[in-house]
Design an enzyme around this catalytic site. Structure first.
Site, PDB file in Angstrom:
ATOM      1  N   GLY A  15       0.838  -1.207   0.000  1.00  0.00           N
ATOM      2  CA  GLY A  15       0.000   0.000   0.000  1.00  0.00           C
ATOM      3  C   GLY A  15       0.868   1.250   0.000  1.00  0.00           C
ATOM      4  O   GLY A  15       1.853   1.320   0.730  1.00  0.00           O
ATOM      5  N   ASP A 107       5.319  -5.139   5.989  1.00  0.00           N
ATOM      6  CA  ASP A 107       5.904  -6.442   6.328  1.00  0.00           C
ATOM      7  C   ASP A 107       5.857  -7.452   5.178  1.00  0.00           C
ATOM      8  O   ASP A 107       6.776  -8.261   5.019  1.00  0.00           O
ATOM      9  CB  ASP A 107       5.303  -7.017   7.612  1.00  0.00           C
ATOM     10  CG  ASP A 107       3.795  -7.058   7.581  1.00  0.00           C
ATOM     11  OD1 ASP A 107       3.195  -6.607   6.581  1.00  0.00           O
ATOM     12  OD2 ASP A 107       3.198  -7.549   8.555  1.00  0.00           O
ATOM     13  N   MET A 259      -8.854   7.861   1.366  1.00  0.00           N
ATOM     14  CA  MET A 259      -8.399   9.259   1.514  1.00  0.00           C
ATOM     15  C   MET A 259      -7.334   9.367   2.610  1.00  0.00           C
ATOM     16  O   MET A 259      -6.507  10.273   2.602  1.00  0.00           O
ATOM     17  CB  MET A 259      -9.572  10.207   1.779  1.00  0.00           C
ATOM     18  CG  MET A 259     -10.416   9.951   2.987  1.00  0.00           C
ATOM     19  SD  MET A 259      -9.788  10.715   4.473  1.00  0.00           S
ATOM     20  CE  MET A 259     -10.322  12.369   4.263  1.00  0.00           C
ATOM     21  N   GLN A 260      -7.339   8.382   3.536  1.00  0.00           N
ATOM     22  CA  GLN A 260      -6.350   8.401   4.624  1.00  0.00           C
ATOM     23  C   GLN A 260      -4.931   8.137   4.131  1.00  0.00           C
ATOM     24  O   GLN A 260      -3.963   8.417   4.813  1.00  0.00           O
ATOM     25  CB  GLN A 260      -6.688   7.323   5.660  1.00  0.00           C
ATOM     26  CG  GLN A 260      -8.003   7.546   6.345  1.00  0.00           C
ATOM     27  CD  GLN A 260      -8.493   6.297   7.056  1.00  0.00           C
ATOM     28  OE1 GLN A 260      -8.179   6.077   8.215  1.00  0.00           O
ATOM     29  NE2 GLN A 260      -9.265   5.470   6.375  1.00  0.00           N
TER      30      GLN A 260
END
Ligand code: F6P
Length: 328
Positions: A15, A107, A259-260
């Site tokens: 991500g 990780d 959005m975070q």
């Protein structure tokens, strides 16, 4: 005697998180400073398998320290989880004369780096980049601080509606397995209750807490729910539960979602990324491998990758107590 490093590669994987670009910039410029070549690898391990490389010099990373996302793009590669995929990647690395790899990710990305090292004795160094802050060996991962600020800003806005309409809002924040984001934004945003994966507070306590808030004169409430929380109901079921079991609540749900993960990195994340990039490159140049760079006691420290992967990042339970007291 390890082979002298003349060319490094950097990739971002998993991500995306704010600060990844600042880390790429730091890796590239540290290479330039030490007169070694640097290649950017596109789309994480996918690009490593396909040889999707681009030479990067100091000027190629101008104007990116303040940008969210990652200019190198990111991916979660299924093929790299196979021996065949990793063999293809190793061939690309050898063909391109790459002597070491900096992996910016979480990780899962570090697990890939470690296996790659074990199979091909190839030098790797990790930089923790994830908003979740769920990596052992660093007090902060890249993007965590920015995400906290983004979420607090969102909660402040939601509170405007909550208090104007006397509503109860359940706000879901990211954190697949951990409650670091929830706990911090809960305290900073003045939440009445915080639900995190590490502590199953149970529905009874939630109901009790909401009742307490109301009898204390509060007309609106915000409950922060970490997406991985273990209360046994998802955020929409929580709303239904309150609708069915508690009188007089006008309940709304807000799932903040991706959005975070976006936006310009905070000052803290830019500084952290710059420090981590320098430490990662210089550690590889010193002959170190299989480590993750991290921030511990405000110093750059190395933690073995296997520990960073297996170790548990600890939640600050004191914050939960502070939140309890603050929501009185
Ligand atoms: O690990 C970071 C994270 O943002 C988690 O908080 C979240 O559960 C996950 O990534 C979402 O992943 P994706 O973007 O693949 O849906």
């Amino acid at each position: 005697m390890p082979k002298a490093i003349k060319k490094l590669a950097v990739l971002t994987s998993g991500g995306d998180s704010p600060g990844m670009n600042a880390a790429i910039r730091s890796v590239v410029r540290t290479c330039a400073y030490h007169n070694i070549e640097c290649l950017g690898v596109y789309r994480g391990y996918e690009g490593l398998i396909e040889g999707d490389f681009k030479p990067m010099d100091a000027r190629s990373v101008k104007g990116i320290i303040n940008k969210g996302g990652t200019i190198l793009k990111s991916a979660r590669s299924k093929e790299f989880r196979t021996v065949e995929g990793r063999q293809k990647a190793f061939k690309q690395v050898v063909d391109a004369d790459i002597d070491g790899l900096v992996v910016v990710g979480g990780d899962g990305s570090f697990t890939g780096a470690l296996i790659f090292n074990q199979e091909f004795d190839f030098p790797v160094m990790g930089i923790p980049g994830t908003i979740d802050n769920d990596i052992y060996g660093t007090s902060h991962t890249l993007g965590f601080d920015t995400a906290l600020n983004t979420v607090v800003d969102a909660i402040d806005k939601i509170r405007d509606t909550a208090s104007s309409h006397n509503r109860l809002f359940f706000v879901e924040v990211m954190g697949r397995d951990v409650g670091h984001i929830a706990l911090n934004v809960g305290v900073a945003g003045g939440a009445e209750e915080i639900l995190i994966p590490e502590e199953d507070l149970g529905l009874d306590r939630l109901v009790e807490s909401l009742n307490r808030s109301r009898t204390s004169g509060k007309t609106s409430s915000i409950v922060i729910v970490a997406e991985g929380d273990k209360i046994g109901k998802n955020i929409f079921e929580l709303k239904d539960y309150v609708d069915e079991n508690m009188e007089g609540y006008d309940v709304r749900v807000s799932v903040l979602g991706h959005m975070q993960r976006g936006g310009a990195p905070s000052c803290f994340d830019r500084v952290l990324a710059s420090r981590m990039g320098v430490k990662a490159v210089e550690s590889l140049l010193d002959g170190e491998t299989n480590y993750m760079v991290g921030l511990l006691d405000n110093k750059m420290e190395l933690t073995p990758l296997d520990k960073a992967i297996k170790g548990k990042s600890k939640i600050n339970l004191e914050l939960l107590r502070v939140s309890d007291i603050m929501s009185t």
